[in-house]
Design a protein around this motif. Structure first.
Motif, PDB file in Angstrom:
ATOM      1  N   ASP A  31     -33.407  20.765  33.777  1.00 27.37           N
ATOM      2  CA  ASP A  31     -33.875  20.006  32.617  1.00 27.37           C
ATOM      3  C   ASP A  31     -34.636  20.954  31.683  1.00 27.37           C
ATOM      4  O   ASP A  31     -35.794  21.285  31.921  1.00 27.37           O
ATOM      5  CB  ASP A  31     -34.772  18.851  33.053  1.00 27.37           C
ATOM      6  N   LEU A  32     -33.973  21.379  30.623  1.00 23.50           N
ATOM      7  CA  LEU A  32     -34.544  22.312  29.654  1.00 23.50           C
ATOM      8  C   LEU A  32     -34.711  21.632  28.306  1.00 23.50           C
ATOM      9  O   LEU A  32     -34.670  22.269  27.257  1.00 23.50           O
ATOM     10  CB  LEU A  32     -33.627  23.543  29.509  1.00 23.50           C
ATOM     11  N   SER A  33     -34.934  20.334  28.322  1.00 31.57           N
ATOM     12  CA  SER A  33     -34.852  19.534  27.101  1.00 31.57           C
ATOM     13  C   SER A  33     -36.170  19.354  26.362  1.00 31.57           C
ATOM     14  O   SER A  33     -36.167  18.872  25.229  1.00 31.57           O
ATOM     15  CB  SER A  33     -34.293  18.145  27.435  1.00 31.57           C
ATOM     16  N   THR A  34     -37.314  19.712  26.979  1.00 35.49           N
ATOM     17  CA  THR A  34     -38.583  19.278  26.387  1.00 35.49           C
ATOM     18  C   THR A  34     -39.405  20.385  25.738  1.00 35.49           C
ATOM     19  O   THR A  34     -40.262  20.104  24.917  1.00 35.49           O
ATOM     20  CB  THR A  34     -39.479  18.620  27.452  1.00 35.49           C
ATOM     21  N   GLY A  35     -39.219  21.643  26.121  1.00 37.47           N
ATOM     22  CA  GLY A  35     -40.089  22.702  25.618  1.00 37.47           C
ATOM     23  C   GLY A  35     -41.430  22.757  26.311  1.00 37.47           C
ATOM     24  O   GLY A  35     -42.315  23.519  25.917  1.00 37.47           O
ATOM     25  N   PHE A 289     -41.818  29.154  24.148  1.00 34.53           N
ATOM     26  CA  PHE A 289     -41.505  27.966  24.938  1.00 34.53           C
ATOM     27  C   PHE A 289     -40.028  27.587  24.939  1.00 34.53           C
ATOM     28  O   PHE A 289     -39.587  26.862  25.816  1.00 34.53           O
ATOM     29  CB  PHE A 289     -42.307  26.760  24.428  1.00 34.53           C
ATOM     30  N   PHE A 290     -39.281  28.040  23.954  1.00 38.00           N
ATOM     31  CA  PHE A 290     -37.880  27.631  23.859  1.00 38.00           C
ATOM     32  C   PHE A 290     -37.119  28.553  22.912  1.00 38.00           C
ATOM     33  O   PHE A 290     -37.721  29.303  22.138  1.00 38.00           O
ATOM     34  CB  PHE A 290     -37.758  26.181  23.383  1.00 38.00           C
ATOM     35  N   VAL A 291     -35.804  28.491  23.020  1.00 33.28           N
ATOM     36  CA  VAL A 291     -34.932  29.102  22.016  1.00 33.28           C
ATOM     37  C   VAL A 291     -34.171  27.978  21.331  1.00 33.28           C
ATOM     38  O   VAL A 291     -33.936  26.916  21.924  1.00 33.28           O
ATOM     39  CB  VAL A 291     -33.942  30.121  22.632  1.00 33.28           C
ATOM     40  N   THR A 292     -33.805  28.204  20.083  1.00 28.38           N
ATOM     41  CA  THR A 292     -33.012  27.232  19.347  1.00 28.38           C
ATOM     42  C   THR A 292     -31.761  27.909  18.825  1.00 28.38           C
ATOM     43  O   THR A 292     -31.835  28.979  18.209  1.00 28.38           O
ATOM     44  CB  THR A 292     -33.804  26.631  18.178  1.00 28.38           C
ATOM     45  N   LEU A 293     -30.619  27.296  19.101  1.00 28.20           N
ATOM     46  CA  LEU A 293     -29.335  27.800  18.631  1.00 28.20           C
ATOM     47  C   LEU A 293     -28.891  26.948  17.445  1.00 28.20           C
ATOM     48  O   LEU A 293     -28.816  25.717  17.552  1.00 28.20           O
ATOM     49  CB  LEU A 293     -28.276  27.722  19.735  1.00 28.20           C
ATOM     50  N   PHE A 294     -28.596  27.580  16.339  1.00 28.92           N
ATOM     51  CA  PHE A 294     -28.103  26.880  15.155  1.00 28.92           C
ATOM     52  C   PHE A 294     -26.620  27.183  14.982  1.00 28.92           C
ATOM     53  O   PHE A 294     -26.226  28.354  14.914  1.00 28.92           O
ATOM     54  CB  PHE A 294     -28.883  27.312  13.913  1.00 28.92           C
ATOM     55  N   THR A 315     -30.032  20.233  27.681  1.00 26.03           N
ATOM     56  CA  THR A 315     -30.736  20.804  26.541  1.00 26.03           C
ATOM     57  C   THR A 315     -30.985  19.717  25.509  1.00 26.03           C
ATOM     58  O   THR A 315     -30.512  18.596  25.646  1.00 26.03           O
ATOM     59  CB  THR A 315     -29.933  21.958  25.918  1.00 26.03           C
ATOM     60  N   ARG A 316     -31.723  20.055  24.473  1.00 27.12           N
ATOM     61  CA  ARG A 316     -32.088  19.076  23.448  1.00 27.12           C
ATOM     62  C   ARG A 316     -31.182  19.247  22.232  1.00 27.12           C
ATOM     63  O   ARG A 316     -31.231  20.280  21.551  1.00 27.12           O
ATOM     64  CB  ARG A 316     -33.553  19.280  23.046  1.00 27.12           C
ATOM     65  N   LEU A 317     -30.335  18.255  21.981  1.00 30.01           N
ATOM     66  CA  LEU A 317     -29.526  18.248  20.769  1.00 30.01           C
ATOM     67  C   LEU A 317     -30.430  17.974  19.579  1.00 30.01           C
ATOM     68  O   LEU A 317     -31.205  17.017  19.593  1.00 30.01           O
ATOM     69  CB  LEU A 317     -28.441  17.174  20.866  1.00 30.01           C
ATOM     70  N   ILE A 324     -28.907  23.233  19.159  1.00 28.30           N
ATOM     71  CA  ILE A 324     -29.523  22.766  20.388  1.00 28.30           C
ATOM     72  C   ILE A 324     -30.751  23.619  20.698  1.00 28.30           C
ATOM     73  O   ILE A 324     -30.801  24.802  20.369  1.00 28.30           O
ATOM     74  CB  ILE A 324     -28.554  22.793  21.596  1.00 28.30           C
ATOM     75  N   ARG A 325     -31.743  22.978  21.296  1.00 26.01           N
ATOM     76  CA  ARG A 325     -32.953  23.668  21.723  1.00 26.01           C
ATOM     77  C   ARG A 325     -32.929  23.780  23.238  1.00 26.01           C
ATOM     78  O   ARG A 325     -32.615  22.807  23.931  1.00 26.01           O
ATOM     79  CB  ARG A 325     -34.191  22.887  21.277  1.00 26.01           C
ATOM     80  N   ILE A 326     -33.269  24.980  23.741  1.00 23.80           N
ATOM     81  CA  ILE A 326     -33.210  25.246  25.176  1.00 23.80           C
ATOM     82  C   ILE A 326     -34.591  25.682  25.643  1.00 23.80           C
ATOM     83  O   ILE A 326     -35.097  26.731  25.244  1.00 23.80           O
ATOM     84  CB  ILE A 326     -32.176  26.340  25.495  1.00 23.80           C
ATOM     85  N   GLY A 327     -35.203  24.884  26.501  1.00 24.35           N
ATOM     86  CA  GLY A 327     -36.529  25.200  27.008  1.00 24.35           C
ATOM     87  C   GLY A 327     -36.480  26.157  28.180  1.00 24.35           C
ATOM     88  O   GLY A 327     -35.408  26.543  28.676  1.00 24.35           O
TER      89      GLY A 327
END
Length: 359
Positions: A31-35, A289-294, A315-317, A324-327
């Motif tokens: 679960d990498l959805s929250t940061g 805390f996280f990476v974000t892919l655009f 991950t977090r859409l 997507i954001r990956i914690g």
């Protein structure tokens, strides 16, 4: 199930929804959805009296928070989300009717939801508001660093924005939920009277379940905010643990160093095990805390998110469905290996799935 989830939760977490949809047992997911820092403040022994007795405002938490944040103008609240929800009403009680509020185009959605509930006109900006926007608003909200874009405005830049707003008696709200790992980026120590800073124990300390946050602001803002708090708004166990965490200097320093190292490992793993195998343009940004892919299209983002879910990687859409954001995962060799394998398989499946979409 092999179809994407049709409706995604508003925020990270809620893993049960995905576990059920993809028929993967919950204990097999990353679960990498929250940061949220996955290696948060360790459990502490809580005396029975903390569960039995009502919480007290003179338990020492206030002073500990003042010492940690470096200000004596602090109100502890049940999570920074409480402040986000109620600050529009607080400010409306202090100033002339609020007509225009500036918000980042991409940012934590509860800010927009709270101001729309007040009926304010929302005007968006990209990384920074323009001079013209600052001259015509009553409130500007800055998420620093931004979640999820990762954009960071240096402290001196925040001060400049506050000074521009001060010329027309406008307010600046600075959401610093992710700043604890690099406290020199905080604006608390040179905060003007028109600046309100929000802090949280949810991200850096990994104590999101406690619902503890802080408002740092002038006395009028704090007085009105305090009037809106219900009695015993912070429960006793939350106060007890928050006090322990905020004064644990050794843990804080160790975690600040650890998060920087872990974020670099996450960045490298994303680049080598995921992006390297995707044959599409991807921009990657990161915080501690996280990476974000655009990505270039909604279809690509939805497909990649789906392929990761099929590997048990949640991950977090992004709200705009353009990334997507990956914690951070738990910091163990096995977890990093699991993540790298899952990334590579997801990238392989993505190439097949996206080719079918565009065929």
């Amino acid at each position: 199930m092999n179809t994407p989830l049709p409706i995604h939760p508003l925020h990270g977490g809620q893993l049960d929804v995905y576990a059920h949809h993809y028929a993967i047992p919950k204990n097999q997911w990353l679960d990498l959805s929250t940061g949220i820092n996955p290696n948060g403040y360790p459990q502490v022994s809580i005396p029975d009296s903390v569960f039995r007795d009502l919480p007290s405002d003179d338990d020492g938490l206030q002073q500990v928070a003042c010492d940690y944040y470096g200000s004596d103008q602090i109100l502890m609240v049940p999570g920074s989300s409480w402040a986000i929800q109620y600050l529009p009403t607080v400010l409306q009680n202090l100033v002339v009717p609020i007509k225009k509020v500036l918000l980042p185009q991409l940012g934590y959605s509860e800010h927009e939801r709270a101001w729309r509930a007040l009926g304010a006109q929302i005007e968006f900006y990209d990384d920074l508001p323009s001079v013209t926007q600052l001259q015509t608003c009553q409130v500007c909200v800055l998420i620093n660093p931004n979640n999820p874009s990762t954009h960071l405005v240096p402290a001196e830049g925040v001060v400049k924005i506050a000074q521009q707003l001060q010329q027309q008696s406008a307010w600046l709200i600075v959401d610093e939920a992710f700043v604890d790992s690099r406290p020199h980026n905080s604006v608390i120590h040179n905060r003007g009277e028109n600046v309100i800073v929000l802090r949280s124990l949810g991200k850096f300390f990994g104590l999101a379940g406690l619902r503890v946050g802080a408002i740092i602001a002038n006395d009028k803002v704090l007085q009105v905010s305090k009037q809106m708090l219900s009695p015993w708004a912070l429960n006793h166990p939350a106060r007890f643990i928050a006090k322990k965490a905020l004064q644990d200097k050794q843990w804080i320093e160790h975690t600040q160093t650890g998060l920087k190292k872990q974020s670099q490992t996450l960045l490298a793993t994303c680049e080598q095990s995921l992006l390297k195998h995707l044959k599409i343009p991807v921009t990657i940004n990161h915080t501690d805390f996280f990476v974000t892919l655009f990505l270039d299209s909604t279809m690509e983002s939805l497909t990649l998110h789906h392929c990761l879910c099929k590997q048990g990687i949640y991950t977090r859409l992004l709200d705009n469905q353009k990334g997507i954001r990956i914690g951070l995962p738990n910091n163990s060799r096995e977890t990093w290996q699991h993540l790298a394998r899952g990334f590579m398989q997801a990238a392989h499946n993505f190439q097949k799935d996206i080719s079918n979409v565009y065929a």
